[in-house]
Write a protein that holds these residues in place. Sequence first.
Motif, short mmCIF file in Angstrom:
data_model
loop_
_atom_site.label_atom_id
_atom_site.label_comp_id
_atom_site.label_asym_id
_atom_site.label_seq_id
_atom_site.Cartn_x
_atom_site.Cartn_y
_atom_site.Cartn_z
N GLU A 2 0.83 -1.21 0.00
CA GLU A 2 0.00 0.00 0.00
C GLU A 2 0.86 1.25 0.00
O GLU A 2 0.55 2.24 -0.68
CB GLU A 2 -0.93 -0.01 1.21
N ASP A 3 1.97 1.21 0.78
CA ASP A 3 2.87 2.36 0.82
C ASP A 3 3.50 2.60 -0.56
O ASP A 3 3.65 3.75 -0.98
CB ASP A 3 3.96 2.13 1.86
N ARG A 6 1.04 4.28 -2.83
CA ARG A 6 0.90 5.71 -2.53
C ARG A 6 2.08 6.50 -3.08
O ARG A 6 1.91 7.58 -3.66
CB ARG A 6 0.78 5.92 -1.02
N ALA A 9 1.77 6.72 -6.92
CA ALA A 9 0.82 7.75 -7.33
C ALA A 9 1.43 9.14 -7.21
O ALA A 9 1.23 9.99 -8.09
CB ALA A 9 -0.45 7.65 -6.48
#
Length: 329
Positions: A2-3, A6, A9
């Motif tokens: 997930e990191d 992020r 993005a």
Amino acid sequence: MEDIGRALAAALGRGEGVRGHTSPNPPVGAAILDRTGELVGQGATQPAGGPHAEVMALREAGERAAGGTAVVTLEPCHHQGRTGPCSQALLDAGIDTVYYCQPDPNPVATGGADFLRENGVNAECLNHEVDALIPWLTSVHRNRPSVTLKFAQTLDGFTAALDGSSQWITGETARRHVHRDRTKRDAIIVGTGTAIADNPSLTARDGDRELPNQPRRVVIGGRSLAGHAPNLHRLGFEQYRGIPDALWQLWETGARDVLVEGGAQLASGFLEAGLVDHIQAYIAPTLLGQGRGVLAGAVGLTITDAVRFGTPRITRLGDDVLLEMTRKD
């Protein structure tokens, strides 16, 4: 992961934000996560001669970069140019892992990932397509500027009515998109016929206000513009006699992403020479029945001669539709 998502993005956003500002260098974005997974640095390639994305992100991260992860939209460069190699900067900062979206095809700059691995840094290619890099990557592979042919047309394929009127085929939303897109290009190209007939400004505008980043204005053709095209004379422009000379000169002076906006004769010339890499077709839900076409003539005698494009993106712009296409080699 997930990191990483992020950070990816953030890096993609930073790279997209500098399109049109970095040539001949690619518009790269980078993000740094500290050892706990917190996003602590972001950066993008600065104008030619300035720091690259990784260096900008490392500066923002400071000491928190040590033991952390870097996510970059392009493989870190590994050469000494006007700036130092980003691979060395990442190593010196103590980065533990580097994720990059695309390998660098530039033979002068490639090798950063191997260098990092050889020095104990994990380096992994994500094989993630980056929209902001497509024109630059095309230019490296072609050894010339990436060429996008742009036009607005009615549903039945006309760019103007029989009397030559064309303002406006598309609506305001589409026209605003055109001007925002111009800020991302290195140059806008028209033929002498368009320059004489339309007196274009070839600027990127928001209403009457010029936007901060302006492309170069280029005219191709042997006819003199003396006494014509006062807007171009006021703003300044470059003129070349033919397409090959124009592309060579633009490449040599740093342009990597150019937009061909007309007219039909010039568009046909680029297509017939096999030089159109991408198309932007703004299509209005309007019918004319007769009118002036995108091209000056046929590009082939049979359907097997047709020039084929894929359509990776379709965008609705008010009542109009934008088809963004890439040539099938």
